[in-house]
Write an enzyme that holds these catalytic residues in place. Structure first.
Site, PDB file in Angstrom:
ATOM      1  N   HIS A  82       0.857  -1.190   0.000  1.00 55.18           N
ATOM      2  CA  HIS A  82       0.000   0.000   0.000  1.00 55.18           C
ATOM      3  C   HIS A  82       0.886   1.232   0.000  1.00 55.18           C
ATOM      4  O   HIS A  82       1.881   1.285   0.724  1.00 55.18           O
ATOM      5  CB  HIS A  82      -0.899   0.026   1.234  1.00 55.18           C
ATOM      6  CG  HIS A  82      -1.715   1.288   1.308  1.00 55.18           C
ATOM      7  ND1 HIS A  82      -2.870   1.463   0.573  1.00 55.18           N
ATOM      8  CD2 HIS A  82      -1.512   2.452   1.972  1.00 55.18           C
ATOM      9  CE1 HIS A  82      -3.341   2.674   0.794  1.00 55.18           C
ATOM     10  NE2 HIS A  82      -2.541   3.295   1.642  1.00 55.18           N
ATOM     11  N   ASP A 161     -15.896   1.820   6.527  1.00 54.87           N
ATOM     12  CA  ASP A 161     -14.939   2.858   6.119  1.00 54.87           C
ATOM     13  C   ASP A 161     -15.614   3.904   5.243  1.00 54.87           C
ATOM     14  O   ASP A 161     -15.343   5.091   5.395  1.00 54.87           O
ATOM     15  CB  ASP A 161     -13.749   2.244   5.379  1.00 54.87           C
ATOM     16  CG  ASP A 161     -12.735   3.325   5.004  1.00 54.87           C
ATOM     17  OD1 ASP A 161     -12.235   3.999   5.929  1.00 54.87           O
ATOM     18  OD2 ASP A 161     -12.488   3.538   3.810  1.00 54.87           O
ATOM     19  N   ARG A 168     -15.860  11.910   8.258  1.00 52.74           N
ATOM     20  CA  ARG A 168     -14.562  12.572   8.537  1.00 52.74           C
ATOM     21  C   ARG A 168     -14.340  13.728   7.578  1.00 52.74           C
ATOM     22  O   ARG A 168     -13.820  14.781   7.948  1.00 52.74           O
ATOM     23  CB  ARG A 168     -13.413  11.558   8.415  1.00 52.74           C
ATOM     24  CG  ARG A 168     -13.366  10.574   9.571  1.00 52.74           C
ATOM     25  CD  ARG A 168     -12.427   9.425   9.266  1.00 52.74           C
ATOM     26  NE  ARG A 168     -11.075   9.877   9.023  1.00 52.74           N
ATOM     27  CZ  ARG A 168     -10.176   9.195   8.314  1.00 52.74           C
ATOM     28  NH1 ARG A 168     -10.490   8.031   7.777  1.00 52.74           N
ATOM     29  NH2 ARG A 168      -8.968   9.678   8.134  1.00 52.74           N
ATOM     30  N   SER A 183      -8.501   3.243   8.735  1.00 52.74           N
ATOM     31  CA  SER A 183      -9.128   3.276   7.414  1.00 52.74           C
ATOM     32  C   SER A 183      -8.309   2.452   6.408  1.00 52.74           C
ATOM     33  O   SER A 183      -8.836   1.589   5.697  1.00 52.74           O
ATOM     34  CB  SER A 183      -9.240   4.742   6.970  1.00 52.74           C
ATOM     35  OG  SER A 183      -9.596   4.834   5.620  1.00 52.74           O
TER      36      SER A 183
HETATM   37  N1  URA Z   1      -6.551   6.914   2.559  1.00 52.55           N
HETATM   38  C1  URA Z   1      -7.504   6.140   3.122  1.00 52.55           C
HETATM   39  O1  URA Z   1      -7.863   5.086   2.613  1.00 52.55           O
HETATM   40  N2  URA Z   1      -8.057   6.566   4.281  1.00 52.55           N
HETATM   41  C2  URA Z   1      -7.690   7.712   4.902  1.00 52.55           C
HETATM   42  O2  URA Z   1      -8.218   8.005   5.945  1.00 52.55           O
HETATM   43  C3  URA Z   1      -6.707   8.516   4.289  1.00 52.55           C
HETATM   44  C4  URA Z   1      -6.141   8.093   3.112  1.00 52.55           C
END
Ligand code: URA
Length: 427
Positions: A82, A161, A168, A183
């Site tokens: 990632h 999420d 958020r 997240s």
């Molecule tokens: N990328 C994500 O997947 N979540 C976040 O909160 C910030 C960046």
């Protein structure tokens, strides 16, 4: 348990238990806890922070809010990488098929670009017919048949999420290390991985502007991954200049293909090999880093990784032999001699958006044909009038961005140290 009492507990810096966090996430996803209470909780979490235990519990509850990918005993180890995102960051494109040649498989769930950093799915969609909306069944089947997929997340995976991120976004609580950790890690761990490598970028073109904050995020994500039984390591990498030469969509596919042919820019090749090496050792398919690198080099330079990429593209409906138009090229030249001192990488990202190659809002459409090619790097000595950047864009668009582009590149007189590509490893 009462949501108001839990909000008060967090507001007053109390530590929430795993059960309390599960109650909140499950209640919110199933509509028993309204958005306004969850928004209050997010603000309390943002202000008070979360411990490692709370962050792991939040990640776990989010992960359990939907289905997770499960794999048969006979399946090869699952690995993934990632990245927190950067300008020109195309590492996933060569890395996934390269790893798929090395006795692991890669069920890579990726994202779209929003803001100055591009998205892997947008880049892949410059290939005619390429589908980034595979179903869960397709992800499961193709990962095992081809060895890798790169696709978007599905509605069944980590629904918490999507709901939390929307809250958020409107409550200004996105830039919180524990919330970002939960997240990202809930989505990655839903893939049913054995090993994960994280590329946490810092600098002018990164989400994390300083190495300190990038280290904090990396350490949190590594701790959560390890707690949840996935061998997780992280690298802090420099984003004070674009990665590779190309930034955009179709142009990044072209550069990724160069890398898969054993060529391409050195920094891109180095990150692909370094992350590949790391994750093969973590997944225990290589005993040493040296052995892992030898295997990766063999698969890359023999053309087998390219062949695997072609198979993945075909399996996802893409036609690599169809034309991928690239807009007309214009060179932007420097107005003085000197040394490249700094590159405002974030501004380059916004310029790509203004050319039409990225989005400010999720609903914006993308022009895959536009982009930039960096012709200089920090520390290069240049002559007056030397081309600095090649812009792929319709002529009127080039005129619109030329002045801003020139100011994004600082030319000085003193020799400048080249930034180190990999600053640190954690794990
Ligand atoms: N990328 C994500 O997947 N979540 C976040 O909160 C910030 C960046």
């Amino acid at each position: 348990m009462n949501p108001t009492q839990l909000i008060a507990k967090k507001r007053d810096a109390g530590e929430l238990t795993a059960e309390e966090i599960a109650f909140l996430i499950d209640g919110h996803v199933h509509g028993r806890i309204p958005d306004y209470q969850m928004a209050a909780m997010l603000i309390a979490m943002f202000l008070q922070g979360l411990s490692d235990a709370e962050t792991a519990a939040l990640t776990d509850s989010m992960l359990r809010s939907g289905v997770t990918l499960t794999w048969p005993e006979t399946c090869l180890p699952r690995v993934d990488k990632h990245s927190t995102g950067g300008i020109g960051d195309k590492v996933s494109l060569p890395l996934a098929p390269l790893l798929a040649c090395c006795d692991v498989c890669v069920p890579m769930l990726s994202g779209r670009g929003l803001g100055p950093t591009g998205g892997t799915l947008d880049k892949l969609e410059s290939i005619a017919g390429f589908r980034t909306n595979l179903s869960l069944d397709e992800i499961h089947r193709l990962t095992q048949e081809v060895g890798c997929v790169i696709t978007g997340t599905t509605p069944e995976l980590v629904p918490a999420d999507r709901r939390l991120y929307a809250l958020r976004d409107v409550t200004a609580t996105v830039p919180s290390v524990p919330l970002i950790t939960a997240s990202i890690m809930s989505k990655k761990l839903a893939e049913g991985l054995n090993a994960l490598v994280l590329d946490v970028k810092f600098g002018r073109g990164a989400f994390m502007k300083t190495r300190t904050i990038a280290r904090e995020l990396a350490a949190r994500m590594v701790a959560v991954g390890q707690r949840m039984g996935v061998t997780t390591t992280a690298f802090l990498t420099d984003m004070n200049q674009p990665l590779g030469r190309m930034a955009g969509n179709a142009v990044e596919i072209a550069e990724s293909l160069d890398c898969l042919r054993g060529g391409g820019p050195n920094d891109l090749r180095e990150l692909v090999l370094e992350f590949g090496e790391e994750v093969l050792v973590s997944a225990k398919v290589a005993d040493t880093r040296t052995a892992a690198r030898a295997r990766l080099l063999h698969e890359l330079d023999s053309g087998r990784a390219l062949e695997r990429f072609e198979r993945m593209v075909a399996a996802q409906g893409g036609r690599l032999d169809a034309p991928r138009p690239i807009a007309p090229a214009h060179d932007l030249c420097g107005d003085r001699a000197g040394i490249i001192e700094a590159i405002d990488t974030e501004t380059l990202g916004w310029i790509i958006i203004d050319l039409g190659g990225g989005r400010r809002q999720l609903t914006d459409l993308i022009d895959h044909s536009v982009g930039l090619e960096m012709l200089v790097r920090i520390g290069d000595e240049i002559a007056s009038g030397q081309p600095l950047v090649r812009v792929f864009a319709p002529p009127a668009k080039f005129d619109e961005v030329a002045t801003r582009l020139r100011t994004a590149i600082t030319i000085g007189d003193d020799s400048t140290e080249t930034p180190l590509l990999i600053a640190e490893r954690l794990g």
